[in-house]
Design a protein around this motif. Structure first.
Motif, PDB file in Angstrom:
ATOM      1  N   THR A 122      45.610  35.664  91.224  1.00 55.46           N
ATOM      2  CA  THR A 122      45.178  34.268  91.348  1.00 55.46           C
ATOM      3  C   THR A 122      45.595  33.447  90.129  1.00 55.46           C
ATOM      4  OG1 THR A 122      43.008  34.666  90.301  1.00 55.46           O
ATOM      5  CG2 THR A 122      43.169  35.024  92.688  1.00 55.46           C
ATOM      6  N   VAL A 123      46.117  34.119  89.111  1.00 57.60           N
ATOM      7  CA  VAL A 123      46.561  33.449  87.888  1.00 57.60           C
ATOM      8  C   VAL A 123      48.062  33.216  87.967  1.00 57.60           C
ATOM      9  CG1 VAL A 123      46.685  33.639  85.367  1.00 57.60           C
ATOM     10  CG2 VAL A 123      44.729  34.599  86.594  1.00 57.60           C
ATOM     11  N   SER A 124      48.545  32.096  87.454  1.00 56.25           N
ATOM     12  CA  SER A 124      49.972  31.780  87.526  1.00 56.25           C
ATOM     13  C   SER A 124      50.797  32.812  86.761  1.00 56.25           C
ATOM     14  CB  SER A 124      50.249  30.390  86.937  1.00 56.25           C
ATOM     15  OG  SER A 124      50.095  30.392  85.527  1.00 56.25           O
ATOM     16  N   GLU A 125      52.073  32.944  87.144  1.00 58.24           N
ATOM     17  CA  GLU A 125      52.952  33.914  86.484  1.00 58.24           C
ATOM     18  C   GLU A 125      53.102  33.598  84.997  1.00 58.24           C
ATOM     19  OE1 GLU A 125      57.502  35.735  86.753  1.00 58.24           O
ATOM     20  OE2 GLU A 125      56.749  34.426  88.336  1.00 58.24           O
ATOM     21  N   LYS A 126      53.164  32.315  84.656  1.00 58.48           N
ATOM     22  CA  LYS A 126      53.291  31.930  83.253  1.00 58.48           C
ATOM     23  C   LYS A 126      52.067  32.375  82.457  1.00 58.48           C
ATOM     24  CE  LYS A 126      54.096  27.974  80.199  1.00 58.48           C
ATOM     25  NZ  LYS A 126      54.322  26.512  80.120  1.00 58.48           N
ATOM     26  N   GLU A 127      50.883  32.177  83.027  1.00 54.15           N
ATOM     27  CA  GLU A 127      49.650  32.590  82.349  1.00 54.15           C
ATOM     28  C   GLU A 127      49.564  34.111  82.260  1.00 54.15           C
ATOM     29  OE1 GLU A 127      46.305  29.227  83.194  1.00 54.15           O
ATOM     30  OE2 GLU A 127      47.022  30.319  84.960  1.00 54.15           O
ATOM     31  N   GLN A 128      50.012  34.795  83.307  1.00 56.32           N
ATOM     32  CA  GLN A 128      50.036  36.257  83.267  1.00 56.32           C
ATOM     33  C   GLN A 128      50.958  36.741  82.156  1.00 56.32           C
ATOM     34  OE1 GLN A 128      50.426  38.561  86.907  1.00 56.32           O
ATOM     35  NE2 GLN A 128      49.751  36.817  88.121  1.00 56.32           N
ATOM     36  N   GLY A 129      52.115  36.081  82.018  1.00 52.62           N
ATOM     37  CA  GLY A 129      53.066  36.452  80.976  1.00 52.62           C
ATOM     38  C   GLY A 129      52.472  36.276  79.591  1.00 52.62           C
ATOM     39  N   GLY A 130      51.755  35.171  79.385  1.00 55.83           N
ATOM     40  CA  GLY A 130      51.112  34.929  78.095  1.00 55.83           C
ATOM     41  C   GLY A 130      50.042  35.961  77.795  1.00 55.83           C
ATOM     42  N   LEU A 131      49.281  36.318  78.827  1.00 60.85           N
ATOM     43  CA  LEU A 131      48.237  37.336  78.667  1.00 60.85           C
ATOM     44  C   LEU A 131      48.861  38.685  78.353  1.00 60.85           C
ATOM     45  CD1 LEU A 131      45.302  38.282  78.858  1.00 60.85           C
ATOM     46  CD2 LEU A 131      45.597  38.480  81.345  1.00 60.85           C
ATOM     47  N   LEU A 132      49.943  39.023  79.061  1.00 62.62           N
ATOM     48  CA  LEU A 132      50.645  40.281  78.824  1.00 62.62           C
ATOM     49  C   LEU A 132      51.137  40.358  77.385  1.00 62.62           C
ATOM     50  CD1 LEU A 132      52.055  42.906  79.741  1.00 62.62           C
ATOM     51  CD2 LEU A 132      53.992  41.498  80.470  1.00 62.62           C
ATOM     52  N   GLU A 133      51.734  39.275  76.915  1.00 65.34           N
ATOM     53  CA  GLU A 133      52.257  39.223  75.551  1.00 65.34           C
ATOM     54  C   GLU A 133      51.147  39.459  74.531  1.00 65.34           C
ATOM     55  OE1 GLU A 133      55.318  36.264  73.225  1.00 65.34           O
ATOM     56  OE2 GLU A 133      53.711  35.367  74.421  1.00 65.34           O
ATOM     57  N   GLN A 134      50.008  38.824  74.721  1.00 62.42           N
ATOM     58  CA  GLN A 134      48.891  38.974  73.789  1.00 62.42           C
ATOM     59  C   GLN A 134      48.303  40.380  73.829  1.00 62.42           C
ATOM     60  OE1 GLN A 134      46.479  35.690  75.206  1.00 62.42           O
ATOM     61  NE2 GLN A 134      47.168  34.360  73.552  1.00 62.42           N
ATOM     62  N   LEU A 135      48.173  40.935  75.024  1.00 66.48           N
ATOM     63  CA  LEU A 135      47.639  42.293  75.149  1.00 66.48           C
ATOM     64  C   LEU A 135      48.582  43.311  74.510  1.00 66.48           C
ATOM     65  CD1 LEU A 135      46.224  42.217  78.796  1.00 66.48           C
ATOM     66  CD2 LEU A 135      44.911  42.303  76.665  1.00 66.48           C
ATOM     67  N   MET A 136      49.891  43.101  74.684  1.00 62.44           N
ATOM     68  CA  MET A 136      50.854  44.019  74.088  1.00 62.44           C
ATOM     69  C   MET A 136      50.845  43.926  72.564  1.00 62.44           C
ATOM     70  SD  MET A 136      54.060  43.933  76.775  1.00 62.44           S
ATOM     71  CE  MET A 136      55.103  44.935  75.729  1.00 62.44           C
ATOM     72  N   GLN A 137      50.625  42.732  72.037  1.00 64.68           N
ATOM     73  CA  GLN A 137      50.497  42.586  70.591  1.00 64.68           C
ATOM     74  C   GLN A 137      49.281  43.359  70.085  1.00 64.68           C
ATOM     75  OE1 GLN A 137      52.359  41.428  68.293  1.00 64.68           O
ATOM     76  NE2 GLN A 137      53.761  39.948  69.180  1.00 64.68           N
ATOM     77  N   LEU A 138      48.191  43.285  70.837  1.00 61.06           N
ATOM     78  CA  LEU A 138      46.977  44.007  70.465  1.00 61.06           C
ATOM     79  C   LEU A 138      47.215  45.513  70.519  1.00 61.06           C
ATOM     80  CD1 LEU A 138      43.975  44.022  69.765  1.00 61.06           C
ATOM     81  CD2 LEU A 138      43.463  43.785  72.201  1.00 61.06           C
ATOM     82  N   ILE A 139      47.861  45.985  71.587  1.00 62.45           N
ATOM     83  CA  ILE A 139      48.175  47.408  71.718  1.00 62.45           C
ATOM     84  C   ILE A 139      49.075  47.864  70.577  1.00 62.45           C
ATOM     85  CG2 ILE A 139      49.401  49.121  73.136  1.00 62.45           C
ATOM     86  CD1 ILE A 139      48.520  47.441  75.595  1.00 62.45           C
ATOM     87  N   TYR A 140      50.061  47.029  70.238  1.00 60.41           N
ATOM     88  CA  TYR A 140      50.984  47.358  69.146  1.00 60.41           C
ATOM     89  C   TYR A 140      50.230  47.522  67.827  1.00 60.41           C
ATOM     90  CZ  TYR A 140      54.749  46.922  65.723  1.00 60.41           C
ATOM     91  OH  TYR A 140      55.598  47.145  64.675  1.00 60.41           O
ATOM     92  N   GLN A 141      49.305  46.608  67.540  1.00 61.66           N
ATOM     93  CA  GLN A 141      48.538  46.695  66.305  1.00 61.66           C
ATOM     94  C   GLN A 141      47.678  47.962  66.286  1.00 61.66           C
ATOM     95  OE1 GLN A 141      48.885  44.821  63.621  1.00 61.66           O
ATOM     96  NE2 GLN A 141      50.473  43.652  64.692  1.00 61.66           N
ATOM     97  N   LEU A 142      47.115  48.329  67.439  1.00 60.36           N
ATOM     98  CA  LEU A 142      46.324  49.561  67.515  1.00 60.36           C
ATOM     99  C   LEU A 142      47.215  50.786  67.346  1.00 60.36           C
ATOM    100  CD1 LEU A 142      43.922  48.586  70.441  1.00 60.36           C
ATOM    101  CD2 LEU A 142      43.343  48.793  68.015  1.00 60.36           C
ATOM    102  N   ASN A 143      48.467  50.704  67.827  1.00 56.80           N
ATOM    103  CA  ASN A 143      49.443  51.767  67.572  1.00 56.80           C
ATOM    104  C   ASN A 143      49.670  51.911  66.071  1.00 56.80           C
ATOM    105  OD1 ASN A 143      51.739  51.079  70.360  1.00 56.80           O
ATOM    106  ND2 ASN A 143      49.781  52.110  70.319  1.00 56.80           N
ATOM    107  N   GLN A 144      49.883  50.778  65.404  1.00 59.67           N
ATOM    108  CA  GLN A 144      50.177  50.773  63.970  1.00 59.67           C
ATOM    109  C   GLN A 144      49.009  51.343  63.158  1.00 59.67           C
ATOM    110  OE1 GLN A 144      53.507  50.267  64.623  1.00 59.67           O
ATOM    111  NE2 GLN A 144      53.488  49.422  62.573  1.00 59.67           N
ATOM    112  N   GLN A 145      47.798  51.090  63.632  1.00 60.28           N
ATOM    113  CA  GLN A 145      46.607  51.599  62.952  1.00 60.28           C
ATOM    114  C   GLN A 145      46.289  53.042  63.358  1.00 60.28           C
ATOM    115  OE1 GLN A 145      43.293  48.790  63.421  1.00 60.28           O
ATOM    116  NE2 GLN A 145      44.784  47.129  63.563  1.00 60.28           N
ATOM    117  N   GLU A 146      47.115  53.594  64.265  1.00 60.83           N
ATOM    118  CA  GLU A 146      46.953  54.957  64.760  1.00 60.83           C
ATOM    119  C   GLU A 146      45.627  55.172  65.469  1.00 60.83           C
ATOM    120  OE1 GLU A 146      47.709  57.621  61.519  1.00 60.83           O
ATOM    121  OE2 GLU A 146      49.846  57.138  61.459  1.00 60.83           O
ATOM    122  N   VAL A 147      45.118  54.093  66.086  1.00 59.86           N
ATOM    123  CA  VAL A 147      43.917  54.219  66.915  1.00 59.86           C
ATOM    124  C   VAL A 147      44.302  54.886  68.233  1.00 59.86           C
ATOM    125  CG1 VAL A 147      42.131  52.938  68.162  1.00 59.86           C
ATOM    126  CG2 VAL A 147      42.824  52.204  65.868  1.00 59.86           C
TER     127      VAL A 147
END
Length: 204
Positions: free
Chosen positions: A132-157
Motif C-alpha cells: 500500500t506504500v508507494s515504490e519510492k517510499e518503499q525504496g527510501g525505507l529499504l535504504e534506511q533499513l539497510m543502513q541500520l543493518i550495515y551499522q549492526l554488521n559493523q558493530q558485530e551485533v
C-alpha cells in the motif's frame, strides 16, 4: 540518575530514536507472531520454517549447517537440531559435499518442497501492508533499513550480510553505484541478498 530506558513511554515521548527502536521492536514481534502461527498450523518450529524456506531458494553450496547458522545468526547446534527434526519428518536429506567429505549439503525431498512452499507464505500480511506504500517510499525505507543493518554488521551485533553496502562492487558515485553491472542504483534497486555478492576486502 541512570539513563532512562528507551522502552519507557516517557522517554519515547521526548526522543525520536527511542520511538524508532520501539517501532522496530513491534515489527519484530509481528514477524514472530506470524512465524509462530504458521509453525503451530503445520507442527513445526519457527526456525524449522526458516530453514525450509532457505533450502527452497538458495543454491546447493549454501545449503549447509554452517551457512544456515551464519545466515540466521544462530549456533550450529541450534541449526543442527532443527535439521535433525526436519530429517525425522522426512522433509530433507543430507548428501556428502563434493568438495569436503566432512561436510554435507541439505536437500529438500518432494514433501519438503511442498511444505516449504506453504509455510513461506507466513510473511504475506507484511507484504500486503507494504504494497500500500508507494515504490519510492518503499525504496527510501529499504535504504534506511539497510543502513541500520550495515551499522549492526559493523558493530558485530549480527553477521555480515551479503548486501550492497558490504560488497566490493558497491561504491558511491553521486548516489549508489554497482561496479559489476556498471550502473547507478536507485534505493529500490539495492539488494539485501545478492547472488553476485563478494565481500569487500577490508571486511573479509
Amino acid at each position: 540518575m541512570g539513563k532512562v530506558s528507551t522502552f519507557s513511554p516517557a522517554q519515547q515521548a521526548e526522543n525520536t530514536t527511542s520511538k524508532v527502536v520501539a517501532a522496530l521492536e513491534r515489527l519484530s514481534e509481528a514477524f514472530r507472531v506470524l512465524l509462530w502461527q504458521e509453525a503451530t498450523r503445520y507442527g513445526l518450529s519457527p526456525i524449522q520454517i526458516q530453514v525450509l524456506t532457505f533450502l527452497l531458494h538458495y543454491p546447493e553450496e549454501k545449503r549447509t549447517v554452517t551457512s544456515l547458522a551464519s545466515y540466521f545468526n544462530m549456533t550450529k547446534a541450534t541449526i543442527s537440531d532443527a535439521v535433525k527434526s526436519l530429517e525425522q519428518k522426512n522433509y530433507l536429506t543430507r548428501k556428502p559435499s563434493a568438495t569436503d567429505t566432512r561436510s554435507h549439503t541439505l536437500h529438500l525431498v518432494k514433501e519438503g518442497k511442498a511444505i516449504a512452499r506453504k509455510v513461506e507464505k507466513f510473511a504475506q500480511p507484511l507484504e500486503e501492508t507494504l504494497a500500500t506504500v508507494s515504490e519510492k517510499e518503499q525504496g527510501g525505507l529499504l535504504e534506511q533499513l539497510m543502513q541500520l543493518i550495515y551499522q549492526l554488521n559493523q558493530q558485530e551485533v549480527i553477521n555480515t550480510q551479503p548486501m550492497c553496502f558490504n560488497c566490493q562492487f558497491y561504491t558511491v558515485k553521486r548516489g549508489h553505484y554497482c561496479n559489476l553491472i556498471k550502473t547507478s542504483l536507485k534505493p529500490a534497486d539495492l539488494r539485501v541478498d545478492c547472488s553476485q555478492f563478494e565481500l569487500r576486502e577490508e571486511e573479509a
